[in-house]
Motif scaffolding. Structure first.
Motif, PDB file in Angstrom:
ATOM      1  N   TYR A 193     -41.606 -25.584  63.400  1.00 53.38           N
ATOM      2  CA  TYR A 193     -40.724 -26.061  62.332  1.00 53.38           C
ATOM      3  C   TYR A 193     -39.968 -24.934  61.650  1.00 53.38           C
ATOM      4  O   TYR A 193     -39.105 -25.179  60.818  1.00 53.38           O
ATOM      5  CB  TYR A 193     -41.531 -26.870  61.304  1.00 53.38           C
ATOM      6  N   ARG A 231     -35.710 -31.141  65.738  1.00 59.20           N
ATOM      7  CA  ARG A 231     -37.038 -31.718  65.477  1.00 59.20           C
ATOM      8  C   ARG A 231     -37.836 -31.786  66.758  1.00 59.20           C
ATOM      9  O   ARG A 231     -39.025 -31.424  66.792  1.00 59.20           O
ATOM     10  CB  ARG A 231     -36.899 -33.105  64.853  1.00 59.20           C
ATOM     11  N   GLN A 245     -30.032 -32.446  64.221  1.00 55.70           N
ATOM     12  CA  GLN A 245     -31.314 -32.448  63.522  1.00 55.70           C
ATOM     13  C   GLN A 245     -32.418 -33.012  64.408  1.00 55.70           C
ATOM     14  O   GLN A 245     -33.541 -32.501  64.421  1.00 55.70           O
ATOM     15  CB  GLN A 245     -31.216 -33.255  62.232  1.00 55.70           C
ATOM     16  N   GLU A 246     -32.099 -34.056  65.162  1.00 55.72           N
ATOM     17  CA  GLU A 246     -33.092 -34.665  66.061  1.00 55.72           C
ATOM     18  C   GLU A 246     -33.472 -33.707  67.189  1.00 55.72           C
ATOM     19  O   GLU A 246     -34.648 -33.572  67.541  1.00 55.72           O
ATOM     20  CB  GLU A 246     -32.555 -35.982  66.629  1.00 55.72           C
TER      21      GLU A 246
END
Length: 136
Positions: free
Chosen positions: A110, A130, A126-127
Motif C-alpha cells: 500500500y 490497489r 486507483q483500481e
C-alpha cells in the motif's frame, strides 16, 4: 551351458582385452557413472519458489542472514535482485522476515499510494494501484 561356465567364459574374454582396453573400458564406465549421478542429483533438487523480487543488494544480504540463522535454505537469482526458497517454505520464510521488518526497500504494498497524488487519478488508475498493492 551352466551359469558357472558362462561366467568363466566372460572372465576369459575380459582378460583377453588387454590392459589398454580394460583401462579405456573402466574410464568410460566411470564417466557414465558420474554423468548419471550428477544428472540424478540435479534432477532431484527441490523446486525453488520466489520469495521476493526487485530487492536491493542490502535487503538480499539481510534476508539471507535471517534465513541462514533460521536454517531455511535459500538461493539468490543471477541478477541478485530475487530470493528463492525451496517449495513449501515460502509462507514460513515470509512470516519470519515480516517479524524482522524485511524487506525494507520493497515498495510493492500500500506504500504505492504514498507516491501517487490523488489529484487527477482516475478510478481505473486507483483500481490498478490497489490490485498492485494487494499483490505486493
Amino acid at each position: 551351458m551352466s551359469g558357472r561356465e558362462q561366467a568363466e567364459r566372460l572372465w576369459s574374454n575380459i582378460v583377453e582385452l588387454g590392459p589398454r582396453r580394460l583401462a579405456a573400458l573402466g574410464l568410460i564406465g566411470l564417466v557414465v557413472f558420474l554423468a548419471v549421478g550428477l544428472g540424478a542429483y540435479y534432477l532431484s533438487r527441490p523446486a525453488q519458489e520466489t520469495l521476493y523480487t526487485g530487492l536491493s543488494r542490502e535487503d538480499v544480504a539481510r534476508i539471507g542472514g535471517v534465513l541462514k540463522d533460521a536454517g531455511i535454505r535459500f538461493d539468490v537469482s543471477a541478477d541478485g535482485a530475487a530470493v528463492l526458497v525451496p517449495y513449501g517454505n515460502t509462507a514460513q520464510a515470509r512470516m519470519l522476515l515480516a517479524e524482522k521488518g524485511l524487506p525494507q526497500s520493497s515498495k510493492s504494498g500500500y506504500e504505492l499510494f504514498n507516491d501517487l497524488g490523488s489529484l487527477g487519478m482516475t478510478s481505473f488508475m486507483q483500481e490498478v494501484t490497489r490490485v498492485r498493492a494487494l499483490e505486493g
